[in-house]
Motif scaffolding. Structure first.
Motif, PDB file in Angstrom:
ATOM      1  N   HIS A 104     -72.480  53.333 -13.699  1.00 37.12           N
ATOM      2  CA  HIS A 104     -71.556  54.475 -13.524  1.00 37.12           C
ATOM      3  C   HIS A 104     -70.913  54.494 -12.141  1.00 37.12           C
ATOM      4  CE1 HIS A 104     -71.509  57.410 -16.790  1.00 37.12           C
ATOM      5  NE2 HIS A 104     -72.742  57.037 -17.075  1.00 37.12           N
ATOM      6  N   ILE A 105     -69.652  54.887 -12.130  1.00 38.47           N
ATOM      7  CA  ILE A 105     -68.966  55.236 -10.888  1.00 38.47           C
ATOM      8  C   ILE A 105     -68.851  56.747 -10.926  1.00 38.47           C
ATOM      9  CG2 ILE A 105     -66.829  55.112  -9.562  1.00 38.47           C
ATOM     10  CD1 ILE A 105     -66.246  52.442 -10.910  1.00 38.47           C
ATOM     11  N   GLY A 106     -69.765  57.436 -10.298  1.00 42.67           N
ATOM     12  CA  GLY A 106     -69.714  58.895 -10.290  1.00 42.67           C
ATOM     13  C   GLY A 106     -69.991  59.494 -11.651  1.00 42.67           C
ATOM     14  N   LEU A 107     -69.266  60.561 -11.985  1.00 42.09           N
ATOM     15  CA  LEU A 107     -69.505  61.330 -13.195  1.00 42.09           C
ATOM     16  C   LEU A 107     -68.414  61.076 -14.231  1.00 42.09           C
ATOM     17  CD1 LEU A 107     -70.308  64.698 -11.398  1.00 42.09           C
ATOM     18  CD2 LEU A 107     -71.957  63.033 -12.296  1.00 42.09           C
ATOM     19  N   GLU A 108     -68.596  61.644 -15.417  1.00 42.85           N
ATOM     20  CA  GLU A 108     -67.526  61.620 -16.405  1.00 42.85           C
ATOM     21  C   GLU A 108     -66.360  62.434 -15.857  1.00 42.85           C
ATOM     22  OE1 GLU A 108     -69.358  63.182 -19.944  1.00 42.85           O
ATOM     23  OE2 GLU A 108     -70.225  61.244 -20.453  1.00 42.85           O
ATOM     24  N   ILE A 109     -65.157  61.940 -16.068  1.00 41.34           N
ATOM     25  CA  ILE A 109     -63.947  62.569 -15.536  1.00 41.34           C
ATOM     26  C   ILE A 109     -63.252  63.308 -16.669  1.00 41.34           C
ATOM     27  CG2 ILE A 109     -61.762  62.154 -14.335  1.00 41.34           C
ATOM     28  CD1 ILE A 109     -64.252  61.191 -12.769  1.00 41.34           C
ATOM     29  N   ALA A 110     -63.045  64.601 -16.507  1.00 43.12           N
ATOM     30  CA  ALA A 110     -62.418  65.417 -17.551  1.00 43.12           C
ATOM     31  C   ALA A 110     -60.996  64.953 -17.827  1.00 43.12           C
ATOM     32  CB  ALA A 110     -62.426  66.884 -17.151  1.00 43.12           C
ATOM     33  N   ASP A 111     -60.595  65.041 -19.101  1.00 40.09           N
ATOM     34  CA  ASP A 111     -59.224  64.721 -19.473  1.00 40.09           C
ATOM     35  C   ASP A 111     -58.276  65.553 -18.619  1.00 40.09           C
ATOM     36  OD1 ASP A 111     -57.034  63.697 -20.934  1.00 40.09           O
ATOM     37  OD2 ASP A 111     -57.017  65.506 -22.173  1.00 40.09           O
ATOM     38  N   GLY A 112     -57.213  64.931 -18.179  1.00 39.63           N
ATOM     39  CA  GLY A 112     -56.256  65.598 -17.292  1.00 39.63           C
ATOM     40  C   GLY A 112     -56.367  65.065 -15.872  1.00 39.63           C
ATOM     41  N   THR A 113     -57.500  64.450 -15.543  1.00 38.00           N
ATOM     42  CA  THR A 113     -57.684  63.779 -14.254  1.00 38.00           C
ATOM     43  C   THR A 113     -57.738  62.291 -14.541  1.00 38.00           C
ATOM     44  OG1 THR A 113     -58.939  65.640 -13.378  1.00 38.00           O
ATOM     45  CG2 THR A 113     -59.178  63.542 -12.236  1.00 38.00           C
ATOM     46  N   ASN A 114     -56.914  61.519 -13.850  1.00 42.14           N
ATOM     47  CA  ASN A 114     -56.789  60.096 -14.142  1.00 42.14           C
ATOM     48  C   ASN A 114     -57.171  59.227 -12.955  1.00 42.14           C
ATOM     49  OD1 ASN A 114     -55.797  60.778 -16.719  1.00 42.14           O
ATOM     50  ND2 ASN A 114     -53.784  61.117 -15.812  1.00 42.14           N
ATOM     51  N   GLU A 115     -58.189  59.669 -12.237  1.00 38.42           N
ATOM     52  CA  GLU A 115     -58.682  58.869 -11.119  1.00 38.42           C
ATOM     53  C   GLU A 115     -60.129  59.227 -10.815  1.00 38.42           C
ATOM     54  OE1 GLU A 115     -57.113  61.407  -7.288  1.00 38.42           O
ATOM     55  OE2 GLU A 115     -55.783  59.875  -8.117  1.00 38.42           O
ATOM     56  N   ALA A 116     -60.797  58.283 -10.180  1.00 39.66           N
ATOM     57  CA  ALA A 116     -62.183  58.483  -9.738  1.00 39.66           C
ATOM     58  C   ALA A 116     -62.318  57.875  -8.356  1.00 39.66           C
ATOM     59  CB  ALA A 116     -63.155  57.822 -10.706  1.00 39.66           C
ATOM     60  N   PHE A 117     -63.153  58.469  -7.543  1.00 35.27           N
ATOM     61  CA  PHE A 117     -63.335  57.999  -6.174  1.00 35.27           C
ATOM     62  C   PHE A 117     -64.616  57.187  -6.076  1.00 35.27           C
ATOM     63  CE2 PHE A 117     -64.584  58.549  -1.680  1.00 35.27           C
ATOM     64  CZ  PHE A 117     -63.459  57.981  -1.096  1.00 35.27           C
ATOM     65  N   ILE A 118     -64.508  56.006  -5.478  1.00 40.40           N
ATOM     66  CA  ILE A 118     -65.681  55.183  -5.172  1.00 40.40           C
ATOM     67  C   ILE A 118     -65.958  55.370  -3.686  1.00 40.40           C
ATOM     68  CG2 ILE A 118     -66.636  52.853  -5.049  1.00 40.40           C
ATOM     69  CD1 ILE A 118     -64.824  52.061  -7.348  1.00 40.40           C
ATOM     70  N   ASN A 119     -67.145  55.880  -3.374  1.00 36.69           N
ATOM     71  CA  ASN A 119     -67.497  56.133  -1.974  1.00 36.69           C
ATOM     72  C   ASN A 119     -67.454  54.849  -1.159  1.00 36.69           C
ATOM     73  OD1 ASN A 119     -68.008  58.928  -2.220  1.00 36.69           O
ATOM     74  ND2 ASN A 119     -70.012  58.476  -3.125  1.00 36.69           N
ATOM     75  N   PRO A 120     -66.973  54.916   0.090  1.00 38.43           N
ATOM     76  CA  PRO A 120     -67.011  53.734   0.955  1.00 38.43           C
ATOM     77  C   PRO A 120     -68.442  53.219   1.087  1.00 38.43           C
ATOM     78  CG  PRO A 120     -65.732  55.496   1.943  1.00 38.43           C
ATOM     79  CD  PRO A 120     -66.401  56.075   0.746  1.00 38.43           C
ATOM     80  N   ASP A 121     -68.569  51.929   1.320  1.00 33.40           N
ATOM     81  CA  ASP A 121     -69.864  51.255   1.463  1.00 33.40           C
ATOM     82  C   ASP A 121     -70.637  51.187   0.147  1.00 33.40           C
ATOM     83  OD1 ASP A 121     -69.473  50.768   4.211  1.00 33.40           O
ATOM     84  OD2 ASP A 121     -70.228  52.774   4.701  1.00 33.40           O
ATOM     85  N   THR A 122     -69.955  51.353  -0.991  1.00 36.61           N
ATOM     86  CA  THR A 122     -70.604  51.133  -2.285  1.00 36.61           C
ATOM     87  C   THR A 122     -70.777  49.631  -2.447  1.00 36.61           C
ATOM     88  OG1 THR A 122     -69.657  53.110  -3.290  1.00 36.61           O
ATOM     89  CG2 THR A 122     -70.375  51.370  -4.795  1.00 36.61           C
ATOM     90  N   THR A 123     -72.018  49.193  -2.594  1.00 35.74           N
ATOM     91  CA  THR A 123     -72.295  47.760  -2.701  1.00 35.74           C
ATOM     92  C   THR A 123     -71.778  47.218  -4.018  1.00 35.74           C
ATOM     93  OG1 THR A 123     -74.253  47.994  -1.330  1.00 35.74           O
ATOM     94  CG2 THR A 123     -74.101  46.003  -2.667  1.00 35.74           C
ATOM     95  N   MET A 124     -70.980  46.168  -3.921  1.00 42.08           N
ATOM     96  CA  MET A 124     -70.397  45.536  -5.096  1.00 42.08           C
ATOM     97  C   MET A 124     -71.451  44.722  -5.846  1.00 42.08           C
ATOM     98  SD  MET A 124     -66.939  43.364  -5.015  1.00 42.08           S
ATOM     99  CE  MET A 124     -66.565  42.158  -6.240  1.00 42.08           C
ATOM    100  N   GLY A 125     -72.353  44.072  -5.133  1.00 40.30           N
ATOM    101  CA  GLY A 125     -73.367  43.244  -5.781  1.00 40.30           C
ATOM    102  C   GLY A 125     -72.711  42.191  -6.652  1.00 40.30           C
ATOM    103  N   SER A 126     -73.194  42.030  -7.871  1.00 42.46           N
ATOM    104  CA  SER A 126     -72.640  41.028  -8.796  1.00 42.46           C
ATOM    105  C   SER A 126     -71.494  41.577  -9.643  1.00 42.46           C
ATOM    106  CB  SER A 126     -73.742  40.522  -9.729  1.00 42.46           C
ATOM    107  OG  SER A 126     -74.737  39.879  -8.973  1.00 42.46           O
TER     108      SER A 126
END
Length: 149
Positions: A104-126
């Protein structure tokens, strides 16, 4: 041909439940026959099936985190033309276009919002993709739309 979905339904029943993700195979209609103690109706009533597919398009992610193995920034997408059945968008980091081993990247995003924020320093890993699923009141989409990171 035809395939019986349920056994005989009691008199007075006018609603049946078909599980989400039921495979349609080559069928395009639900047909209802009435039956008496003597025989089955020869001319049934038919309802065309509508297998709705609602997917996002144009996922973008300008990574603002300058570290090699970290991510940060805003993931955005275009909603489908018709969003009446969509309740949420669910973005994930994943290994495959099909959402393999997703996170997951954060929470479920309600319809009407078309973006999500990934916090800086989120490890990409594989993870090397961002995938976005649509979700209705019934079920989450089985095949997401992917964007390579």
């Amino acid at each position: 041909g035809r395939s019986q979905v349920l056994s005989s339904i009691p008199l007075g029943t006018n609603v049946i439940h078909i599980d989400a993700e039921t495979e349609l195979k080559n069928f395009a209609h639900i047909i209802v026959y009435t039956r008496s103690t003597l025989l089955e109706q020869t001319t049934p009533i038919a309802f065309e099936l509508n297998d709705t597919i609602l997917a996002v398009t144009n996922i973008t992610f300008p990574d603002k985190d300058l570290d090699f193995d970290d991510l940060g920034g805003t993931v955005s997408w275009n909603p489908p033309d018709d969003t009446t059945l969509i309740t949420y968008y669910i973005p994930y980091l994943a290994f495959t276009d099909a959402g393999g081993s997703r996170s997951h990247i954060g929470l479920e995003i309600a319809d009407g919002t078309n973006e999500a924020f990934i916090n800086p320093d989120t490890t990409m890993g594989s993870f090397d993709r961002i995938v976005v699923y649509t979700k209705s009141a019934v079920v989450e989409q089985t095949t997401p739309v992917a964007h390579n990171v």
